[in-house]
Design a protein around this motif. Structure first.
Motif, short mmCIF file in Angstrom:
data_model
loop_
_atom_site.label_atom_id
_atom_site.label_comp_id
_atom_site.label_asym_id
_atom_site.label_seq_id
_atom_site.Cartn_x
_atom_site.Cartn_y
_atom_site.Cartn_z
N GLY A 107 -43.58 110.42 -3.04
CA GLY A 107 -43.20 111.59 -3.83
C GLY A 107 -41.89 112.24 -3.46
N GLY A 108 -41.15 111.67 -2.54
CA GLY A 108 -39.80 112.13 -2.25
C GLY A 108 -39.71 113.46 -1.54
N HIS A 109 -38.56 114.07 -1.70
CA HIS A 109 -38.21 115.30 -1.00
C HIS A 109 -39.21 116.42 -1.27
CE1 HIS A 109 -34.54 118.02 0.15
NE2 HIS A 109 -35.44 117.99 1.09
N GLN A 110 -39.62 116.57 -2.52
CA GLN A 110 -40.59 117.60 -2.90
C GLN A 110 -41.90 117.42 -2.10
OE1 GLN A 110 -41.67 120.83 -4.39
NE2 GLN A 110 -40.30 120.09 -6.00
N HIS B 136 -45.93 107.37 6.68
CA HIS B 136 -45.12 108.22 5.81
C HIS B 136 -43.85 108.67 6.52
CE1 HIS B 136 -48.69 109.39 2.99
NE2 HIS B 136 -48.31 108.15 2.87
N VAL B 137 -43.97 109.03 7.80
CA VAL B 137 -42.79 109.46 8.56
C VAL B 137 -41.81 108.29 8.70
CG1 VAL B 137 -41.97 110.21 10.83
CG2 VAL B 137 -43.93 111.34 9.76
N ALA B 138 -42.32 107.11 8.99
CA ALA B 138 -41.44 105.94 9.13
C ALA B 138 -40.70 105.65 7.82
CB ALA B 138 -42.24 104.72 9.58
N LEU B 139 -41.41 105.74 6.70
CA LEU B 139 -40.77 105.51 5.40
C LEU B 139 -39.75 106.60 5.09
CD1 LEU B 139 -43.81 104.37 3.20
CD2 LEU B 139 -42.06 102.93 4.30
N TRP B 140 -40.10 107.85 5.38
CA TRP B 140 -39.16 108.96 5.16
C TRP B 140 -37.88 108.74 5.96
CZ3 TRP B 140 -37.83 112.97 2.27
CH2 TRP B 140 -36.94 113.91 2.79
N LEU B 141 -38.04 108.47 7.27
CA LEU B 141 -36.86 108.30 8.12
C LEU B 141 -36.02 107.11 7.68
CD1 LEU B 141 -38.38 109.12 11.61
CD2 LEU B 141 -36.93 110.59 10.18
N ALA B 142 -36.67 106.02 7.32
CA ALA B 142 -35.91 104.85 6.86
C ALA B 142 -35.06 105.23 5.64
CB ALA B 142 -36.86 103.70 6.53
N GLU B 143 -35.65 105.97 4.72
CA GLU B 143 -34.92 106.38 3.52
C GLU B 143 -33.79 107.35 3.86
OE1 GLU B 143 -35.74 108.34 -0.88
OE2 GLU B 143 -37.39 107.35 0.17
N ALA C 260 -39.02 99.69 13.67
CA ALA C 260 -38.61 100.50 14.82
C ALA C 260 -38.98 101.96 14.61
CB ALA C 260 -37.11 100.36 15.06
N LEU C 261 -38.86 102.43 13.37
CA LEU C 261 -39.22 103.82 13.07
C LEU C 261 -40.73 104.04 13.14
CD1 LEU C 261 -36.55 104.37 10.32
CD2 LEU C 261 -36.59 105.41 12.62
N ALA D 14 -34.40 101.67 2.36
CA ALA D 14 -35.09 101.61 1.06
C ALA D 14 -35.69 102.96 0.68
CB ALA D 14 -36.19 100.55 1.11
N THR D 15 -35.87 103.17 -0.61
CA THR D 15 -36.37 104.44 -1.14
C THR D 15 -37.89 104.46 -1.27
OG1 THR D 15 -36.06 103.71 -3.42
CG2 THR D 15 -34.21 104.87 -2.38
N ARG D 16 -38.57 103.82 -0.35
CA ARG D 16 -40.03 103.71 -0.46
C ARG D 16 -40.73 105.07 -0.38
NH1 ARG D 16 -42.67 99.56 3.32
NH2 ARG D 16 -44.46 100.39 2.20
#
Length: 151
Positions: free
Chosen positions: A69-72, A49-56, A17-18, A61-63
């Motif tokens: 590379g996470g928050h940084q 990348h945006v979909a994975l960020w928003l999901a996390e 959905a994201l 999941a922390t994909r």
């Protein structure tokens, strides 16, 4: 919250959905004269990348952290973009339209999602004023946003 999914990620319909939300949103962004210049180097990988960020961020999941590379990494991607308040507000308008089209018809869910976007776009705007190569220090882990806002 009785009767609701535990996380916003579950409530919106998960990463798929994201992805739809991101696709709809970026179709609008790339056609928008106010925002298109900010995304001059846009690639379709950005949508994933945006979909994975928003999901996390929304409790999934922390994909994004594991694979991108996470928050940084997210903050670094905004360095040097010089996002204006006009662009941030237009971003919010287009995201509101995408949320209304792609997310479940749940007023509280949509409100919480848009509260996250308002919070996050202000950070992106502020970070974007710094030049590429700026040392951001340690921004900490990826933020988590839930039914009560920032967790």
């Amino acid at each position: 919250m009785t009767g609701r999914a535990e996380t916003l990620a579950e409530a919106v319909g998960g990463t798929e959905a994201l992805r739809r939300l991101s696709n709809t949103f970026y179709d609008g962004v790339l056609a928008d004269p106010v925002l298109a210049p900010v995304f001059a180097n846009f690639s379709r990988t950005h949508i994933e990348h945006v979909a994975l960020w928003l999901a996390e961020v929304f409790g999934g999941a922390t994909r994004f952290t594991d694979e991108v590379g996470g928050h940084q990494a997210l903050l670094r991607s905004h360095l040097g973009l010089s996002i204006t308040e006009e662009q941030r507000l237009r971003w919010m308008e287009l995201m509101t339209t995408a949320v209304e089209k792609e997310l479940p018809d749940d007023a509280l869910l949509r409100q919480r999602v848009m509260e996250y976007f308002d919070w996050g776009t202000k950070i992106a705007r502020d970070v974007s004023a710094d030049p590429v190569g700026t040392d951001l220090g340690d921004p900490g882990p990826t933020p988590r946003w839930g039914w009560n806002g920032l967790a």
